[in-house]
Motif scaffolding. Structure first.
Motif, PDB file in Angstrom:
ATOM      1  N   GLY A 100     -21.833   7.470   8.703  1.00 49.40           N
ATOM      2  CA  GLY A 100     -20.901   7.855   7.642  1.00 49.40           C
ATOM      3  C   GLY A 100     -21.407   7.476   6.255  1.00 49.40           C
ATOM      4  N   ALA A 101     -20.688   7.993   5.249  1.00 47.45           N
ATOM      5  CA  ALA A 101     -20.992   7.628   3.862  1.00 47.45           C
ATOM      6  C   ALA A 101     -20.769   6.132   3.673  1.00 47.45           C
ATOM      7  CB  ALA A 101     -20.083   8.408   2.924  1.00 47.45           C
ATOM      8  N   THR A 102     -19.866   5.575   4.449  1.00 49.90           N
ATOM      9  CA  THR A 102     -19.559   4.139   4.349  1.00 49.90           C
ATOM     10  C   THR A 102     -20.814   3.306   4.575  1.00 49.90           C
ATOM     11  OG1 THR A 102     -17.333   4.580   5.146  1.00 49.90           O
ATOM     12  CG2 THR A 102     -18.112   2.304   5.338  1.00 49.90           C
ATOM     13  N   TYR A 126     -12.511   4.164  -5.136  1.00 49.72           N
ATOM     14  CA  TYR A 126     -12.356   4.162  -3.681  1.00 49.72           C
ATOM     15  C   TYR A 126     -12.573   2.723  -3.217  1.00 49.72           C
ATOM     16  CZ  TYR A 126     -13.498   4.871   1.225  1.00 49.72           C
ATOM     17  OH  TYR A 126     -13.529   4.774   2.590  1.00 49.72           O
ATOM     18  N   TYR A 129     -15.920   0.221  -2.606  1.00 51.64           N
ATOM     19  CA  TYR A 129     -17.038  -0.126  -3.505  1.00 51.64           C
ATOM     20  C   TYR A 129     -17.066  -1.593  -3.915  1.00 51.64           C
ATOM     21  CZ  TYR A 129     -17.074   4.990  -3.977  1.00 51.64           C
ATOM     22  OH  TYR A 129     -17.076   6.335  -3.731  1.00 51.64           O
ATOM     23  N   ASN A 171     -18.344   8.583  -8.207  1.00 57.76           N
ATOM     24  CA  ASN A 171     -17.755   9.325  -7.083  1.00 57.76           C
ATOM     25  C   ASN A 171     -17.152  10.608  -7.643  1.00 57.76           C
ATOM     26  OD1 ASN A 171     -14.597   8.846  -5.364  1.00 57.76           O
ATOM     27  ND2 ASN A 171     -16.322  10.093  -4.710  1.00 57.76           N
ATOM     28  N   ASN A 175     -11.959  10.139  -5.542  1.00 55.59           N
ATOM     29  CA  ASN A 175     -10.829   9.579  -4.811  1.00 55.59           C
ATOM     30  C   ASN A 175     -10.445   8.291  -5.540  1.00 55.59           C
ATOM     31  OD1 ASN A 175      -9.114   8.407  -2.969  1.00 55.59           O
ATOM     32  ND2 ASN A 175     -10.650   8.091  -1.377  1.00 55.59           N
ATOM     33  N   ASP A 203     -21.368   9.132  -4.745  1.00 54.41           N
ATOM     34  CA  ASP A 203     -20.639   9.457  -3.516  1.00 54.41           C
ATOM     35  C   ASP A 203     -20.082  10.868  -3.714  1.00 54.41           C
ATOM     36  OD1 ASP A 203     -18.694   9.745  -1.561  1.00 54.41           O
ATOM     37  OD2 ASP A 203     -18.064   7.647  -1.643  1.00 54.41           O
ATOM     38  N   ILE A 205     -19.010  13.025  -1.283  1.00 53.50           N
ATOM     39  CA  ILE A 205     -18.462  13.396   0.017  1.00 53.50           C
ATOM     40  C   ILE A 205     -17.446  14.543  -0.078  1.00 53.50           C
ATOM     41  CG2 ILE A 205     -16.849  11.463  -0.149  1.00 53.50           C
ATOM     42  CD1 ILE A 205     -17.152  10.971   2.784  1.00 53.50           C
ATOM     43  N   TYR A 206     -16.842  14.733  -1.271  1.00 54.74           N
ATOM     44  CA  TYR A 206     -15.876  15.842  -1.439  1.00 54.74           C
ATOM     45  C   TYR A 206     -16.499  17.020  -2.186  1.00 54.74           C
ATOM     46  CZ  TYR A 206     -12.571  12.246  -0.009  1.00 54.74           C
ATOM     47  OH  TYR A 206     -11.926  11.259   0.704  1.00 54.74           O
ATOM     48  N   SER A 234     -21.660  13.069   3.732  1.00 54.63           N
ATOM     49  CA  SER A 234     -21.185  12.835   5.091  1.00 54.63           C
ATOM     50  C   SER A 234     -20.605  14.108   5.690  1.00 54.63           C
ATOM     51  CB  SER A 234     -20.106  11.747   4.986  1.00 54.63           C
ATOM     52  OG  SER A 234     -19.283  11.696   6.094  1.00 54.63           O
ATOM     53  N   SER A 236     -17.873  13.836   7.345  1.00 59.25           N
ATOM     54  CA  SER A 236     -16.463  13.463   7.534  1.00 59.25           C
ATOM     55  C   SER A 236     -15.457  14.434   6.937  1.00 59.25           C
ATOM     56  CB  SER A 236     -16.192  12.082   6.929  1.00 59.25           C
ATOM     57  OG  SER A 236     -16.728  11.082   7.732  1.00 59.25           O
ATOM     58  N   LYS A 237     -15.622  14.741   5.639  1.00 55.93           N
ATOM     59  CA  LYS A 237     -14.562  15.462   4.925  1.00 55.93           C
ATOM     60  C   LYS A 237     -14.786  16.975   4.986  1.00 55.93           C
ATOM     61  CE  LYS A 237     -13.260  11.341   3.787  1.00 55.93           C
ATOM     62  NZ  LYS A 237     -12.006  10.644   3.969  1.00 55.93           N
ATOM     63  N   THR A 242     -13.894  12.878  10.576  1.00 57.88           N
ATOM     64  CA  THR A 242     -14.058  11.516  10.037  1.00 57.88           C
ATOM     65  C   THR A 242     -14.405  10.495  11.134  1.00 57.88           C
ATOM     66  OG1 THR A 242     -11.684  11.087  10.252  1.00 57.88           O
ATOM     67  CG2 THR A 242     -12.431  11.938   8.126  1.00 57.88           C
ATOM     68  N   ARG A 245     -18.559   9.619  12.461  1.00 56.97           N
ATOM     69  CA  ARG A 245     -19.392   8.619  11.785  1.00 56.97           C
ATOM     70  C   ARG A 245     -20.835   9.111  11.596  1.00 56.97           C
ATOM     71  NH1 ARG A 245     -16.744   7.706   9.215  1.00 56.97           N
ATOM     72  NH2 ARG A 245     -17.618   5.767   8.453  1.00 56.97           N
ATOM     73  N   TYR A 322      -6.455  14.550  -2.470  1.00 58.89           N
ATOM     74  CA  TYR A 322      -5.429  13.554  -2.774  1.00 58.89           C
ATOM     75  C   TYR A 322      -4.676  13.952  -4.040  1.00 58.89           C
ATOM     76  CZ  TYR A 322      -8.708  11.042   0.157  1.00 58.89           C
ATOM     77  OH  TYR A 322      -9.542  10.691   1.182  1.00 58.89           O
TER      78      TYR A 322
HETATM   79  N1  PLP Z   1     -16.266   7.870   0.129  1.00 55.17           N
HETATM   80  C1  PLP Z   1     -15.061   8.283  -0.300  1.00 55.17           C
HETATM   81  C2  PLP Z   1     -14.865   8.591  -1.748  1.00 55.17           C
HETATM   82  C3  PLP Z   1     -13.997   8.415   0.599  1.00 55.17           C
HETATM   83  O1  PLP Z   1     -12.810   8.834   0.154  1.00 55.17           O
HETATM   84  C4  PLP Z   1     -14.214   8.105   1.956  1.00 55.17           C
HETATM   85  C5  PLP Z   1     -13.114   8.191   2.942  1.00 55.17           C
HETATM   86  O2  PLP Z   1     -11.963   8.352   2.620  1.00 55.17           O
HETATM   87  C6  PLP Z   1     -15.472   7.676   2.357  1.00 55.17           C
HETATM   88  C7  PLP Z   1     -16.481   7.571   1.418  1.00 55.17           C
HETATM   89  C8  PLP Z   1     -15.777   7.341   3.792  1.00 55.17           C
HETATM   90  O3  PLP Z   1     -16.657   8.283   4.287  1.00 55.17           O
HETATM   91  P1  PLP Z   1     -17.254   8.270   5.771  1.00 55.17           P
HETATM   92  O4  PLP Z   1     -16.167   8.656   6.705  1.00 55.17           O
HETATM   93  O5  PLP Z   1     -18.347   9.265   5.741  1.00 55.17           O
HETATM   94  O6  PLP Z   1     -17.747   6.896   6.007  1.00 55.17           O
END
Ligand code: PLP
Length: 395
Positions: A100-102, A126, A129, A171, A175, A203, A205-206, A234, A236-237, A242, A245, A322
């Motif tokens: 994941g991005a995490t 988010y 961080y 980001n 978010n 980041d 991801i969106y 990622s 995920s979104k 999600t 991973r 969101y």
């Molecule tokens: N980055 C942002 C801005 C997010 O909002 C989220 C999840 O809500 C994540 C990363 C987590 O991403 P991942 O599921 O790829 O770890």
């Protein structure tokens, strides 16, 4: 019992709290509330992905993939990145597939930031961080994004850069606010990064969840930023998975090498069969993205209608899924009080805004709550009915 004297959390772990967002999902389940808290879709993932994952497992793709990612997946990411962002990247040298991005963010910080260096974080942020910076030993330095447009003060940002600054986190789409950073804003940040030799973790991801005429611009596409940017993304979104991973970091090979080392010792690798499915995901045709664009536009429209009907003021999001709302006028003590009321009495779970600010006790942080609208229409309609109960509390 000697538990009073026994050491529990490390100094680092003791510096941050449990995730409020994930806690809200647990509370939603406990109170049988409609969960508009955590950023996860409650609708199905694309069939192509699920079939590819099933096939990979039936084909016995059960062992570790190459630690920095399955080659066909990295090739597919490189092709998609070229196509969507216009960036030329080498799958052998520039991509690390992560959990994941995490993990991409925390591995990137652990690999590239030293203790006592500073990392600039825009606030609201988010919630990962801050802990990411703390885990890498770095000191987060916050710069405000100001309502209603969530823009930053150029002087405040300029002053945040100093000899200890190692990186800035951007980001976009953002978010929790739904802000999409404009080209001029990214250029301004890029100018400071280049002047001070500072890295930018972005980041993105969106990147595909955009409304009206909002356009996603990758920081790495700003001239001079290609070698200074760690682009995080990622499955995920974009692909509504999600729980799989699977994410990735794109960076210059000098940055990728340390990221790969840290990633290897953190997790060895992201799930191998799901990386196969990841290749199917990023190879999906343009139609997938245009359909998704339309579907999210409808979800945003419905969510904003619900908020209008309930008298909840909001900042219209340009991207992500969101809506950040200012609930100060309802007269609750703070964002936690209204969040608790919503989950227990109204039956709708949201995230208290203070979890996106560093000091939850500051006046401003108490004004907001965040709704997530990546939900089936029926989920949103149930929330619509329930939120009518908020009306008597209107100021
Ligand atoms: N980055 C942002 C801005 C997010 O909002 C989220 C999840 O809500 C994540 C990363 C987590 O991403 P991942 O599921 O790829 O770890």
């Amino acid at each position: 019992m000697q538990s009073q004297t026994r050491k529990t959390g490390s100094a680092k772990a003791n510096q941050f709290k449990e995730s409020v967002i994930r806690e809200m999902s647990r509370l939603a389940a406990q109170h049988k509330a409609v969960n508009l808290a955590q950023g996860l879709p409650d609708f199905a993932a694309p069939l192509e992905l699920k079939e590819a994952a099933i096939k990979a497992i039936l084909d016995d793709v059960n062992q570790y993939a190459i630690t920095w990612g399955d080659r066909p997946f990295r090739e597919a990411i490189a092709a998609k990145t070229k196509n969507y962002l216009g960036l030329t990247i080498d799958p052998e040298k520039n991509i690390t597939v992560t959990c994941g991005a995490t993990e991409a963010m925390v591995a990137g910080m652990l690999a590239l930031v030293d203790p006592d260096e500073e990392v600039i974080v825009f606030e609201p942020f988010y919630e990962n961080y801050g802990p990411d910076a703390i885990l890498s030993g770095a000191k987060p330095r916050y710069v405000k994004l100001n309502a209603p447009n969530w823009d930053f003060d150029e002087d405040e940002l300029r002053q945040a850069f100093n000899s200890k600054t190692r990186a800035i986190i951007v980001n976009t789409p953002h978010n929790p606010t739904g802000k999409v950073f404009k080209k001029e804003e990214l250029e301004f940040i890029a100018g400071l990064c280049q002047k001070h030799g500072v890295l930018c973790f972005t980041d993105e991801i969106y990147e595909h969840i955009l409304y009206d005429d909002a356009k996603h611009i990758a920081m790495a596409s700003i001239p001079g930023m290609e070698d200074l940017t760690v682009t995080i993304n990622s499955l995920s979104k974009t692909y509504s998975v999600t729980g799989w991973r699977v994410g990735w970091a794109i960076a210059h090979e000098d940055l990728t090498l340390p990221i790969r080392k840290v990633h290897d010792f953190l997790t060895v690798g992201s799930p191998a069969p799901l990386q196969r499915a990841g290749a199917a995901a990023v190879n999906l045709p343009q139609k997938f993205y245009s359909d998704m664009h339309e579907e999210y536009a409808i979800r945003r429209k419905v969510m904003l209608e619900i908020l209008d009907e309930s008298g909840i003021p909001y900042y219209k999001p340009e991207g992500a899924y969101y809506v950040f709302c200012d609930v100060n006028k309802f007269g609750y003590k703070d964002d936690l009080a209204i969040t608790k009321h919503l989950v227990r009495e109204v039956g709708v779970a949201v995230v208290p805004g203070s979890s996106f600010f560093r000091k939850s006790e500051t006046e401003e942080a108490r004004h907001f709550i965040r709704f997530c609208f990546s939900r089936k229409m029926e989920t949103l309609e149930t929330a619509r009915e329930r939120l009518k109960k908020l009306a008597p509390f209107k100021a």
